[in-house]
Write a protein that holds these residues in place. Structure first.
Motif, PDB file in Angstrom:
ATOM      1  N   MET A 206       0.812  -1.208   0.000  1.00  0.00           N
ATOM      2  CA  MET A 206       0.000   0.000   0.000  1.00  0.00           C
ATOM      3  C   MET A 206       0.850   1.265   0.000  1.00  0.00           C
ATOM      4  N   ILE A 207       2.011   1.227   0.638  1.00  0.00           N
ATOM      5  CA  ILE A 207       2.778   2.451   0.838  1.00  0.00           C
ATOM      6  C   ILE A 207       3.783   2.731  -0.280  1.00  0.00           C
ATOM      7  N   LYS A 208       3.885   1.828  -1.247  1.00  0.00           N
ATOM      8  CA  LYS A 208       4.802   2.069  -2.359  1.00  0.00           C
ATOM      9  C   LYS A 208       4.371   3.323  -3.127  1.00  0.00           C
ATOM     10  N   GLY A 209       5.307   4.257  -3.316  1.00  0.00           N
ATOM     11  CA  GLY A 209       5.034   5.471  -4.060  1.00  0.00           C
ATOM     12  C   GLY A 209       4.325   6.551  -3.267  1.00  0.00           C
ATOM     13  N   LYS A 210       4.044   6.312  -1.986  1.00  0.00           N
ATOM     14  CA  LYS A 210       3.345   7.282  -1.158  1.00  0.00           C
ATOM     15  C   LYS A 210       4.348   8.140  -0.373  1.00  0.00           C
ATOM     16  N   LYS A 211       3.894   9.338   0.033  1.00  0.00           N
ATOM     17  CA  LYS A 211       4.751  10.242   0.795  1.00  0.00           C
ATOM     18  C   LYS A 211       4.845   9.864   2.269  1.00  0.00           C
ATOM     19  N   GLY A 212       3.754   9.267   2.789  1.00  0.00           N
ATOM     20  CA  GLY A 212       3.751   8.945   4.203  1.00  0.00           C
ATOM     21  C   GLY A 212       2.408   8.429   4.656  1.00  0.00           C
ATOM     22  N   LEU A 213       2.158   8.539   5.951  1.00  0.00           N
ATOM     23  CA  LEU A 213       0.927   8.049   6.556  1.00  0.00           C
ATOM     24  C   LEU A 213       0.097   9.213   7.095  1.00  0.00           C
ATOM     25  N   ASN A 214      -1.212   9.047   7.044  1.00  0.00           N
ATOM     26  CA  ASN A 214      -2.165  10.016   7.571  1.00  0.00           C
ATOM     27  C   ASN A 214      -2.948   9.292   8.663  1.00  0.00           C
ATOM     28  N   ILE A 215      -2.669   9.629   9.923  1.00  0.00           N
ATOM     29  CA  ILE A 215      -3.198   8.859  11.047  1.00  0.00           C
ATOM     30  C   ILE A 215      -4.421   9.556  11.653  1.00  0.00           C
ATOM     31  N   ARG A 216      -5.548   8.869  11.610  1.00  0.00           N
ATOM     32  CA  ARG A 216      -6.773   9.367  12.246  1.00  0.00           C
ATOM     33  C   ARG A 216      -6.730   8.968  13.723  1.00  0.00           C
ATOM     34  N   VAL A 217      -7.093   9.911  14.607  1.00  0.00           N
ATOM     35  CA  VAL A 217      -7.114   9.635  16.035  1.00  0.00           C
ATOM     36  C   VAL A 217      -8.241  10.434  16.679  1.00  0.00           C
ATOM     37  N   LYS A 218      -8.977   9.803  17.589  1.00  0.00           N
ATOM     38  CA  LYS A 218     -10.025  10.487  18.356  1.00  0.00           C
ATOM     39  C   LYS A 218      -9.367  11.028  19.614  1.00  0.00           C
ATOM     40  N   THR A 219      -9.076  12.336  19.627  1.00  0.00           N
ATOM     41  CA  THR A 219      -8.248  12.931  20.662  1.00  0.00           C
ATOM     42  C   THR A 219      -9.010  13.132  21.971  1.00  0.00           C
ATOM     43  N   LEU A 220      -8.268  13.425  23.017  1.00  0.00           N
ATOM     44  CA  LEU A 220      -8.859  13.597  24.345  1.00  0.00           C
ATOM     45  C   LEU A 220      -9.786  14.810  24.418  1.00  0.00           C
ATOM     46  N   TYR A 221      -9.417  15.895  23.732  1.00  0.00           N
ATOM     47  CA  TYR A 221     -10.168  17.144  23.912  1.00  0.00           C
ATOM     48  C   TYR A 221     -10.662  17.767  22.604  1.00  0.00           C
ATOM     49  N   ASP A 222     -10.100  17.394  21.471  1.00  0.00           N
ATOM     50  CA  ASP A 222     -10.377  18.098  20.215  1.00  0.00           C
ATOM     51  C   ASP A 222     -11.056  17.243  19.163  1.00  0.00           C
ATOM     52  N   GLY A 223     -11.694  16.171  19.572  1.00  0.00           N
ATOM     53  CA  GLY A 223     -12.412  15.337  18.620  1.00  0.00           C
ATOM     54  C   GLY A 223     -11.481  14.592  17.686  1.00  0.00           C
ATOM     55  N   ILE A 224     -11.993  14.218  16.526  1.00  0.00           N
ATOM     56  CA  ILE A 224     -11.207  13.452  15.562  1.00  0.00           C
ATOM     57  C   ILE A 224     -10.242  14.373  14.832  1.00  0.00           C
ATOM     58  N   GLN A 225      -8.970  13.993  14.833  1.00  0.00           N
ATOM     59  CA  GLN A 225      -7.914  14.747  14.169  1.00  0.00           C
ATOM     60  C   GLN A 225      -7.134  13.796  13.251  1.00  0.00           C
ATOM     61  N   TYR A 226      -6.437  14.405  12.264  1.00  0.00           N
ATOM     62  CA  TYR A 226      -5.581  13.638  11.364  1.00  0.00           C
ATOM     63  C   TYR A 226      -4.161  14.181  11.467  1.00  0.00           C
ATOM     64  N   LYS A 227      -3.206  13.277  11.641  1.00  0.00           N
ATOM     65  CA  LYS A 227      -1.806  13.661  11.790  1.00  0.00           C
ATOM     66  C   LYS A 227      -0.976  12.961  10.721  1.00  0.00           C
ATOM     67  N   LYS A 228      -0.278  13.755   9.909  1.00  0.00           N
ATOM     68  CA  LYS A 228       0.543  13.200   8.842  1.00  0.00           C
ATOM     69  C   LYS A 228       1.984  13.010   9.315  1.00  0.00           C
ATOM     70  N   ILE A 229       2.589  11.969   8.793  1.00  0.00           N
ATOM     71  CA  ILE A 229       4.011  11.733   9.031  1.00  0.00           C
ATOM     72  C   ILE A 229       4.627  11.240   7.715  1.00  0.00           C
ATOM     73  N   ASN A 230       5.708  11.904   7.295  1.00  0.00           N
ATOM     74  CA  ASN A 230       6.361  11.561   6.031  1.00  0.00           C
ATOM     75  C   ASN A 230       7.383  10.437   6.231  1.00  0.00           C
ATOM     76  N   PHE A 231       7.485   9.590   5.206  1.00  0.00           N
ATOM     77  CA  PHE A 231       8.493   8.543   5.270  1.00  0.00           C
ATOM     78  C   PHE A 231       9.893   9.132   5.273  1.00  0.00           C
ATOM     79  N   ILE A 232      10.092  10.213   4.496  1.00  0.00           N
ATOM     80  CA  ILE A 232      11.360  10.936   4.474  1.00  0.00           C
ATOM     81  C   ILE A 232      11.051  12.385   4.780  1.00  0.00           C
ATOM     82  N   ALA A 233      11.770  12.970   5.709  1.00  0.00           N
ATOM     83  CA  ALA A 233      11.506  14.351   6.105  1.00  0.00           C
ATOM     84  C   ALA A 233      11.653  15.266   4.901  1.00  0.00           C
ATOM     85  N   PRO A 234      10.677  16.199   4.694  1.00  0.00           N
ATOM     86  CA  PRO A 234      10.751  17.108   3.551  1.00  0.00           C
ATOM     87  C   PRO A 234      11.909  18.081   3.674  1.00  0.00           C
TER      88      PRO A 234
END
Length: 234
Positions: A206-234
């Protein structure tokens, strides 16, 4: 020693209480000082193993007499308490006396079928830090829990086959995964921090050719958030 100091400092930054630690860069470095680092266990054969440290070096457990009944598992992530030994071992960057190994929760990424969504849970949890280590995604987290030792929480990183959310062109460059927490109705009495490592081998295609991951998380205070992390730092 510079590379070793880097991972020792990383262990400090993620909030782990270190044993007394001397800088490996100091000329007066005490070889008997107790150190803490993070690594992955690789089994060579039988019970013989070594640690691949998070910056890419290898540590051989030259003395394990202080360990008692530790069960070695290939691919297990762990905190390693050690002191350095003088004897050099061919093929390894460090040779160490291992005083304690504390396992880090290490899990596969899970492909979640629709009928299991309720059992996976979606309770509140914060992601405070993320980084890649070789073939692992490491997530430092915070959640609330009680002092009841019978209450066990479950953490998963999932591919949600039931998600029909629309994505932007930018988001298509990322694989969306969901960081799920099941508190099993535990009381939210106190806040705790922890670390979990997820193996990426299940999503290699799945991750071949992709920039990174987009992680969905239901946070403690701010509801559902998405946090991106790159495989290689830009």
């Amino acid at each position: 020693m510079k590379r070793l100091k880097k991972i020792l400092w990383q262990a400090f930054l993620i909030g782990i209480l270190l044993l007394p630690l001397q800088s490996c860069l100091d000329d007066g470095y005490d070889k008997n000082a107790a150190l803490l680092t993070i690594g992955t266990i690789h089994v060579i054969e039988g019970n013989d193993y070594y640690f691949e440290l998070d910056e890419g070096t290898k540590m051989y457990p030259g003395d394990t007499t202080q360990l008692h009944n530790y069960h070695v598992v290939n691919g297990q992530r762990a905190f390693i308490y050690f002191t350095l030994l003088d004897e050099k071992i061919n093929g390894y960057d460090y040779n160490a006396n291992i005083s304690h190994i504390e396992n880090i929760l290490t899990k596969d990424i899970y492909y979640m079928p629709q009928e299991e969504e309720d059992s996976i849970g979606d309770d509140k949890i914060n992601i405070t830090e993320m980084w890649f280590t070789n073939n692992y995604l490491n997530i430092q987290y915070q959640f609330y829990y009680s002092d009841n030792p019978e209450k066990k929480h479950m953490l998963n990183l999932i591919v949600n086959r039931n998600s029909n959310g629309e994505t932007t062109e930018e988001e298509n460059d990322y694989i969306t995964l969901e960081f799920r927490h099941n508190a099993y109705e535990d009381k939210q009495s106190k806040r705790g921090d922890g670390l979990v490592s997820f193996k990426l081998n299940e999503i290699e295609d799945m991750i071949k050719g992709k920039k990174g991951l987009n992680i969905r998380v239901k946070t403690l205070y701010d509801g559902i958030q998405y946090k991106k992390i790159n495989f290689i730092a830009p």
